[in-house]
Design a protein around this motif. Structure first.
Motif, PDB file in Angstrom:
ATOM      1  N   ILE A 331       0.843  -1.362   0.033  1.00 52.20           N
ATOM      2  CA  ILE A 331       0.122  -0.120   0.045  1.00 52.20           C
ATOM      3  C   ILE A 331       0.844   1.439  -0.067  1.00 52.20           C
ATOM      4  O   ILE A 331       1.668   1.427   0.764  1.00 52.20           O
ATOM      5  CB  ILE A 331      -0.936   0.121   1.282  1.00 52.20           C
ATOM      6  CG1 ILE A 331      -1.859  -1.155   1.292  1.00 52.20           C
ATOM      7  CG2 ILE A 331      -1.863   1.397   1.233  1.00 52.20           C
ATOM      8  CD1 ILE A 331      -2.603  -1.456   2.618  1.00 52.20           C
ATOM      9  N   GLY A 332       0.856   2.057  -1.160  1.00 51.37           N
ATOM     10  CA  GLY A 332       1.571   3.551  -0.825  1.00 51.37           C
ATOM     11  C   GLY A 332       2.861   3.151  -1.520  1.00 51.37           C
ATOM     12  O   GLY A 332       3.573   4.261  -1.076  1.00 51.37           O
ATOM     13  N   ILE A 339       9.528   4.373   3.486  1.00 44.00           N
ATOM     14  CA  ILE A 339       8.645   3.660   4.539  1.00 44.00           C
ATOM     15  C   ILE A 339       7.953   2.466   3.384  1.00 44.00           C
ATOM     16  O   ILE A 339       7.297   3.132   2.537  1.00 44.00           O
ATOM     17  CB  ILE A 339       7.686   4.414   5.353  1.00 44.00           C
ATOM     18  CG1 ILE A 339       8.669   5.216   6.193  1.00 44.00           C
ATOM     19  CG2 ILE A 339       6.944   3.490   5.794  1.00 44.00           C
ATOM     20  CD1 ILE A 339       9.327   4.358   7.249  1.00 44.00           C
ATOM     21  N   VAL A 340       8.030   1.352   3.870  1.00 43.86           N
ATOM     22  CA  VAL A 340       7.239   0.319   3.163  1.00 43.86           C
ATOM     23  C   VAL A 340       5.836  -0.367   3.914  1.00 43.86           C
ATOM     24  O   VAL A 340       6.334  -0.709   5.181  1.00 43.86           O
ATOM     25  CB  VAL A 340       8.025  -0.738   2.814  1.00 43.86           C
ATOM     26  CG1 VAL A 340       7.359  -2.026   1.920  1.00 43.86           C
ATOM     27  CG2 VAL A 340       9.320  -0.407   1.984  1.00 43.86           C
ATOM     28  N   THR A 341       4.929  -0.171   3.456  1.00 45.94           N
ATOM     29  CA  THR A 341       3.680  -0.489   4.183  1.00 45.94           C
ATOM     30  C   THR A 341       2.802  -1.484   3.390  1.00 45.94           C
ATOM     31  O   THR A 341       3.068  -1.328   2.086  1.00 45.94           O
ATOM     32  CB  THR A 341       2.820   0.425   4.606  1.00 45.94           C
ATOM     33  OG1 THR A 341       2.369   1.443   3.511  1.00 45.94           O
ATOM     34  CG2 THR A 341       3.571   1.577   5.655  1.00 45.94           C
ATOM     35  N   GLY A 342       2.053  -2.116   4.124  1.00 44.95           N
ATOM     36  CA  GLY A 342       0.983  -3.262   3.285  1.00 44.95           C
ATOM     37  C   GLY A 342       0.505  -4.369   4.114  1.00 44.95           C
ATOM     38  O   GLY A 342       0.766  -4.361   5.499  1.00 44.95           O
ATOM     39  N   PHE A 343      -0.319  -5.045   3.704  1.00 43.41           N
ATOM     40  CA  PHE A 343      -0.908  -6.135   4.314  1.00 43.41           C
ATOM     41  C   PHE A 343      -0.165  -7.552   3.916  1.00 43.41           C
ATOM     42  O   PHE A 343       0.172  -7.567   2.859  1.00 43.41           O
ATOM     43  CB  PHE A 343      -2.406  -6.229   3.999  1.00 43.41           C
ATOM     44  CG  PHE A 343      -3.226  -5.026   4.464  1.00 43.41           C
ATOM     45  CD1 PHE A 343      -2.849  -4.338   5.824  1.00 43.41           C
ATOM     46  CD2 PHE A 343      -4.409  -4.739   4.113  1.00 43.41           C
ATOM     47  CE1 PHE A 343      -3.538  -3.250   6.263  1.00 43.41           C
ATOM     48  CE2 PHE A 343      -4.990  -3.571   4.505  1.00 43.41           C
ATOM     49  CZ  PHE A 343      -4.583  -3.045   5.568  1.00 43.41           C
ATOM     50  N   VAL A 351      -1.936  -9.616   8.612  1.00 40.88           N
ATOM     51  CA  VAL A 351      -1.260  -8.716   9.398  1.00 40.88           C
ATOM     52  C   VAL A 351      -0.837  -7.459   8.514  1.00 40.88           C
ATOM     53  O   VAL A 351      -0.964  -7.382   7.307  1.00 40.88           O
ATOM     54  CB  VAL A 351       0.131  -9.331   9.936  1.00 40.88           C
ATOM     55  CG1 VAL A 351      -0.142 -10.375  10.922  1.00 40.88           C
ATOM     56  CG2 VAL A 351       0.819  -9.761   8.707  1.00 40.88           C
ATOM     57  N   GLY A 352      -0.720  -6.250   9.434  1.00 45.17           N
ATOM     58  CA  GLY A 352       0.064  -5.048   8.719  1.00 45.17           C
ATOM     59  C   GLY A 352       1.421  -5.198   8.772  1.00 45.17           C
ATOM     60  O   GLY A 352       2.101  -5.692   9.640  1.00 45.17           O
ATOM     61  N   VAL A 353       2.230  -4.725   7.586  1.00 48.66           N
ATOM     62  CA  VAL A 353       3.550  -4.924   7.719  1.00 48.66           C
ATOM     63  C   VAL A 353       4.272  -3.484   7.497  1.00 48.66           C
ATOM     64  O   VAL A 353       3.786  -2.805   6.375  1.00 48.66           O
ATOM     65  CB  VAL A 353       4.143  -5.721   6.281  1.00 48.66           C
ATOM     66  CG1 VAL A 353       5.600  -5.800   6.481  1.00 48.66           C
ATOM     67  CG2 VAL A 353       3.555  -7.433   6.484  1.00 48.66           C
ATOM     68  N   LEU A 354       5.348  -3.178   8.532  1.00 55.12           N
ATOM     69  CA  LEU A 354       5.777  -1.917   8.317  1.00 55.12           C
ATOM     70  C   LEU A 354       7.193  -1.972   8.412  1.00 55.12           C
ATOM     71  O   LEU A 354       7.760  -2.796   9.240  1.00 55.12           O
ATOM     72  CB  LEU A 354       5.293  -1.288   9.629  1.00 55.12           C
ATOM     73  CG  LEU A 354       5.932   0.227  10.017  1.00 55.12           C
ATOM     74  CD1 LEU A 354       5.578   1.336   9.037  1.00 55.12           C
ATOM     75  CD2 LEU A 354       5.516   0.774  11.373  1.00 55.12           C
ATOM     76  N   LEU A 388       3.374  -6.462  11.860  1.00 53.84           N
ATOM     77  CA  LEU A 388       4.825  -7.154  11.987  1.00 53.84           C
ATOM     78  C   LEU A 388       5.768  -5.931  11.608  1.00 53.84           C
ATOM     79  O   LEU A 388       5.600  -5.593  10.363  1.00 53.84           O
ATOM     80  CB  LEU A 388       4.750  -7.982  10.511  1.00 53.84           C
ATOM     81  CG  LEU A 388       6.343  -8.729  10.477  1.00 53.84           C
ATOM     82  CD1 LEU A 388       6.762  -9.504  11.584  1.00 53.84           C
ATOM     83  CD2 LEU A 388       6.334  -9.762   9.277  1.00 53.84           C
ATOM     84  N   ASN A 389       6.629  -5.471  12.412  1.00 52.33           N
ATOM     85  CA  ASN A 389       7.415  -4.224  12.314  1.00 52.33           C
ATOM     86  C   ASN A 389       8.772  -4.651  12.100  1.00 52.33           C
ATOM     87  O   ASN A 389       9.302  -5.170  13.266  1.00 52.33           O
ATOM     88  CB  ASN A 389       7.298  -3.534  13.645  1.00 52.33           C
ATOM     89  CG  ASN A 389       7.907  -2.310  13.784  1.00 52.33           C
ATOM     90  OD1 ASN A 389       8.339  -1.606  12.742  1.00 52.33           O
ATOM     91  ND2 ASN A 389       8.530  -1.917  14.921  1.00 52.33           N
TER      92      ASN A 389
END
Length: 561
Positions: A331-332, A339-343, A351-354, A388-389
Motif C-alpha cells: 500500500i502506497g 517507508i514500506v507498508t502493506g498487508f 497482519v500489517g507490515v511496516l 509485523l514491524n
C-alpha cells in the motif's frame, strides 16, 4: 388512459385491478431501459470514446457474479410519448446497491459519468449519501467508484432551482461517520473533482487508474480563470502528482486492475471494527525456513538489500488475491518511499507490515514517510490488524529540505501513532535503530511489546561514524593533515567496533532476544496466532462495549450503528 409516469408501460396488458402484475411490469420496463446501455446516447458514446467502462460494467467487474442487488433502481426521470408509453429513461447519475466481494457483503455507490458528468443536476437528492448510511448501519465495507463530481455542484443547478444556495457538506458527514466503523475504499475511474476529490481523501484506501483518472479540487477551466494556469487534466491532477504526494494510495494500470486491488485490500480487513480480520486456511508451513534470510542483510553495513524480497520470504507464500504468489499486498508504493507498508498473512492471519527501504534515502524517514507511517498504523489499529514491524531505521531525514518539510513535526505524529496503538506489534530489528526515530520504531510500546533482533542489529543514539565526528570533533580538527585525521578516525572507529555488537547489548538485557533470521517466520506465526486467540477478541469486545454492537449507542454525529 395513462396520465402520468406511473403508467408508462408500452404494450402492457389491460389492468383490470385484480392484482399488481401490470404495475410490476411497468417497473420492470423502466428497469430494463435503465440497465441496458443506450448506444446512441451522447454520454455513453463519450464514455466509450474515452476507453472507460460503463457504470454497470464496472459494478459487474467489481462484484461477485450476479450478487448485485440495486437500491433505487428506478430513481430518475421516465420519458413518455403522447399516449403515455415509455420512450426512454434518464436515470440518476449514481448507481447504488448491495453486493458481495469474495463472498462477503458490501455496499457500492458508483458514479455514472454518462449522465451530466456526475454533477448534482444529474443526481437525485441524497441517494449516494443514503447508501453510505446503509453501509454503516449494516456494518459492511463501502466501495465508491468515483467518476466526475459524485453529485457535486454545477452552476446549471442555479437555473433549475431559480436561486443560488449556501453550499453544505453534501453528504460528506455520512462518509466520515462510515469511516469510523467500516472499511471505506474508492476507485478513481475518471476525472474526480470537487466533492468526489474530497470523498477520495475521506477513506481508508484509494486507487487511481494511470492515464484514465485525475483528481483536483477544481478542473482546468476553473483553474485557468482563477490562477491563469492553462493545464491539462493530467498536468493538473494526474497520477504522477497524487500518487506521489499521498492523496491516493495506489496506482492501477486499468479499471479491472483497480477493482482487483480493492478486492485484495478488503480481503485482509474485517467487515467492521466490531469483528476480527478474516483468517483463512494456509498451506504454507509455519516452519518454513528460508536460507536466503541468513545472508540477505550484508555484513558491510553501508550496503543495501531488497526489503520487499525479505518480506516475501517471511510471510505466507499463498493466499494473495492480487500479487505474485506472496501474500504481501503493498500500500502506497509510490509515495513516502523510504517507508514500506502493506498487508500480508502469517499462517493465514492478516497482519500489517511496516518497514523501511534502505534503497530510498538510506531508509531515513522524511515528512512523507512519517505521514505514511501515521496513516498506516492508524488504519491497522482501527481495524485490529496486528503489525509485523521490521526495523532498519537510521533516523529522521536531516538537512535544510527536511527542516522546511517539517519532518520532525510529522515524525512526532508517527511516533504518537506507534506508541498509542492498541493493536499488538511484533518488532524485529533487522539492522539499524538510531536516534529518536530509531527508538520510536524499535521500541514502539516503550518496553512493553514483543521484540527480537537479528544478529545484524546496529543501534545507538547516533550512527557511530557521524557520532564520532560530533563527539571527537575537537581532536579530529586538531590533526595536522587529512591523512592524520583519517588515521585518528579509523582508530576511534576500531575502539567502538567491539561495543557495537548486538551481543553486548543482549548481555545487559538491552535487547530481549537475538534470533536466527531463518526462525523469524515461525516465531512471528506463533505470536500472531496467540494474538488472534487472546488479545484481539478483547479489543473487539471493548469496541462493542464502547459503541454498541446492536446500535444501542451511537457514534459520530448520532448515526446509529
Amino acid at each position: 388512459m395513462p396520465s402520468d409516469a406511473g403508467n408508462t408501460g408500452k404494450g402492457m396488458g389491460h389492468d383490470d385491478g385484480s392484482n399488481w402484475e401490470v404495475p410490476l411490469e411497468e417497473m420492470r420496463a423502466q428497469q430494463r431501459l435503465i440497465r441496458s446501455p443506450n448506444l446512441e446516447d451522447p454520454g455513453y458514446i463519450r464514455q466509450k470514446a474515452n476507453n472507460k467502462l460503463w457504470v454497470r460494467e464496472r459494478i459487474a467487474a467489481l462484484l461477485d457474479q450476479d450478487s448485485f442487488a440495486e437500491v433505487g433502481s428506478i430513481t430518475g426521470r421516465p420519458v413518455v410519448d403522447e399516449e403515455g408509453n415509455l420512450k426512454s429513461f434518464v436515470p440518476a447519475n449514481s448507481v447504488t446497491g448491495w453486493g458481495r466481494v469474495r463472498g462477503r457483503k458490501v455496499f457500492v455507490t458508483a458514479d455514472d459519468f454518462s449522465v451530466r458528468g456526475g454533477h448534482a443536476d444529474g443526481g437525485i437528492g441524497m441517494k449516494a449519501p443514503y447508501g453510505e448510511t446503509l453501509a454503516l448501519r449494516a456494518k459492511v465495507p463501502l466501495i465508491r467508484l468515483l467518476d466526475g463530481s459524485s453529485g457535486g455542484g454545477s452552476v446549471a443547478t442555479y437555473l433549475t432551482i431559480g436561486a443560488t444556495y449556501i453550499p453544505g457538506l453534501a453528504g460528506l458527514g455520512r462518509s466520515m461517520d462510515a469511516m469510523a466503523a467500516v472499511p471505506v475504499v474508492s476507485a478513481l475511474v475518471g476525472p474526480v473533482v470537487g466533492l468526489a476529490a474530497a470523498k477520495a481523501a475521506i477513506g481508508h484506501f484509494s486507487v487511481m487508474v494511470k492515464g484514465l483518472s485525475q483528481l483536483f479540487a477544481a478542473g482546468p477551466p476553473v483553474v485557468k480563470q482563477a490562477t491563469f494556469e492553462d493545464l491539462s487534466k493530467e498536468a493538473l491532477g494526474g497520477w504522477e502528482i497524487h500518487a506521489t504526494n499521498g492523496t491516493v494510495d495506489n496506482v492501477a494500470t486499468s479499471e479491472l486492475d483497480a477493482f482487483q486491488q480493492i478486492r485484495a485490500f478488503l480481503s485482509f480487513l474485517p467487515s467492521s471494527i466490531f469483528h476480527l480480520p478474516p483468517v483463512i486456511s494456509s498451506s504454507d508451513s509455519i516452519n518454513r525456513r528460508e536460507e536466503d534470510l541468513i545472508s540477505i542483510i550484508p555484513r558491510r553495513r553501508a550496503r543495501p538489500y531488497d526489503i520487499r524480497k525479505l518480506i516475501r520470504l517471511i510471510v505466507d507464500v499463498d493466499g494473495n488475491p492480487y500479487s505474485d504468489g506472496s501474500s504481501f499486498f503493498e500500500i502506497g508504493a509510490t509515495w513516502g518511499r523510504s517507508i514500506v507498508t502493506g498487508f500480508a498473512r502469517l499462517d493465514g492471519h492478516p497482519v500489517g507490515v511496516l518497514s523501511s527501504d534502505c534503497l530510498v534515502n538510506g531508509g531515513a524517514i522524511d515528512a512523507f514517510g512519517s505521514q505514511k507511517t501515521t496513516k498506516f498504523v492508524t488504519l491497522c489499529n482501527h481495524f485490529g490488524l496486528p503489525i509485523l514491524n521490521l526495523v532498519d531505521q537510521p533516523g529522521f531525514s536531516i538537512g535544510s529540505l527536511a527542516e522546511r518539510m517539517a519532518t520532525i513535526r510529522h515524525g512526532a505524529a508517527a511516533m504518537a501513532a506507534l506508541y498509542t496503538a492498541a493493536t499488538p506489534i511484533y518488532t524485529v530489528i533487522l539492522r539499524r535503530a538510531f536516534g529518536v526515530a530509531g527508538g520510536a520504531f524499535a521500541d514502539p510500546d516503550d518496553g512493553t511489546g514483543t521484540r527480537v533482533s537479528w544478529p545484524s542489529g546496529d543501534w545507538g543514539s547516533l550512527p557511530l561514524e557521524g557520532g564520532i565526528e560530533a563527539a571527537y570533533k575537537r581532536q579530529l580538527d586538531a590533526t595536522n593533515s587529512p591523512e592524520e585525521r583519517e588515521k585518528l578516525m579509523n582508530e576511534l572507529l576500531a575502539q567502538f567496533e567491539d561495543v557495537r555488537s548486538p551481543m553486548k547489548t543482549a548481555h545487559k538485557f538491552g535487547i530481549e532476544e537475538i534470533i536466527d533470521p531463518r526462525d523469524t517466520r515461525r516465531l512471528a506465526c506463533e505470536w500472531v496466532a496467540h494474538m488472534y486467540q487472546a488479545t484481539l477478541p478483547q479489543l473487539s469486545t471493548y469496541k462493542q462495549s464502547m459503541y454498541g454492537v446492536e446500535g444501542r449507542t451511537s457514534m459520530g454525529r448520532g448515526y446509529k450503528l
